[in-house]
Design a protein around this motif. Sequence first.
Motif, short mmCIF file in Angstrom:
data_model
loop_
_atom_site.label_atom_id
_atom_site.label_comp_id
_atom_site.label_asym_id
_atom_site.label_seq_id
_atom_site.Cartn_x
_atom_site.Cartn_y
_atom_site.Cartn_z
N ALA A 30 50.18 41.08 47.93
CA ALA A 30 48.93 41.26 47.18
C ALA A 30 48.75 40.15 46.15
O ALA A 30 47.65 39.61 45.99
N TYR A 31 49.82 39.78 45.46
CA TYR A 31 49.73 38.69 44.49
C TYR A 31 49.49 37.35 45.17
O TYR A 31 48.74 36.50 44.67
N GLU A 32 50.13 37.14 46.32
CA GLU A 32 49.93 35.89 47.05
C GLU A 32 48.46 35.73 47.46
O GLU A 32 47.88 34.64 47.32
N ASP A 37 42.21 33.63 45.47
CA ASP A 37 40.90 33.92 44.89
C ASP A 37 41.10 34.87 43.71
O ASP A 37 40.97 36.08 43.85
N ARG A 38 41.41 34.31 42.55
CA ARG A 38 41.79 35.12 41.40
C ARG A 38 40.66 35.98 40.85
O ARG A 38 40.91 36.92 40.10
N GLU A 39 39.42 35.66 41.19
CA GLU A 39 38.29 36.43 40.67
C GLU A 39 37.89 37.58 41.59
O GLU A 39 37.01 38.37 41.25
N SER A 40 38.52 37.69 42.74
CA SER A 40 38.16 38.73 43.71
C SER A 40 38.54 40.11 43.17
O SER A 40 39.72 40.39 42.94
N PHE A 42 38.26 42.86 44.87
CA PHE A 42 38.98 43.54 45.96
C PHE A 42 40.47 43.22 45.90
O PHE A 42 41.32 44.12 46.00
N LEU A 43 40.79 41.94 45.72
CA LEU A 43 42.20 41.55 45.68
C LEU A 43 42.89 42.05 44.42
O LEU A 43 44.06 42.41 44.45
N ILE A 153 35.81 50.57 38.54
CA ILE A 153 36.55 49.85 39.59
C ILE A 153 36.65 48.35 39.30
O ILE A 153 37.15 47.59 40.13
N GLU A 154 36.18 47.95 38.12
CA GLU A 154 36.29 46.55 37.74
C GLU A 154 37.60 46.31 36.99
O GLU A 154 37.91 47.01 36.03
N ILE A 155 38.37 45.34 37.45
CA ILE A 155 39.66 45.02 36.86
C ILE A 155 39.54 43.68 36.16
O ILE A 155 39.40 42.63 36.80
#
Length: 206
Positions: A30-32, A37-40, A42-43, A153-155
């Motif tokens: 998940a971190y990889e 795409d650090r702003e995703s 979903f990720l 749901i926003e992180i």
Amino acid sequence: MPGVPEVDKGDGLIRTYDLLQGLSADINMAYEKLEEDRESQFLRRSVVRAIFSYVEAMVECVKVEIRSTIRTGDYTGSLTPKEQETLGSLAVIGAPPGKFLPLDKNIKRTFKLAAKVWGLNCILSTDGEDFRDFLAAKKSRNKLTHPRTVYDIEINDHDMHCHTVAGMWVQSEFQKLFNERVDSLLSGLSEESREAFLSRAGSSHT
């Protein structure tokens, strides 16, 4: 269909090591992906879910070991009603779940119970910033899993920091617990048995 153990082929019923290894691999993956795409969002949510799956499993794996200690008669003391509530059924698998406990309370009670049953002096560290970050991460995770608005749901970046610290804190605290458990077990072995165990385990314990 979820997998089931093939006991006739030697599968264990729980396979706690494989469980934690699989979930740890999920966190790494998940971190990889997040690095791409650090702003995703979903990720980011994928990282949060992976971390807390690992945390929940870690607590249950400790309970599995505590139950085993009690079932095999290595602990002959008595448990308080609160401790019994925390531990749940002594069945290996298939028992109904015990009373729901908030995650932070579940961790505290399980850690304390493990120290009692295994005769350790290990104390959970809850007086520092790491634990405060864990509580913040838990609050964020709870909103994510029970969303009422889009904001749940926003992180954000601070959330990600807290989630990362939370995963590291839990892993560190339970590693400390297991290290003391191993040291305690080794102290009861003969020198020959101790050396044989350490050789097989590739451990750094002395």
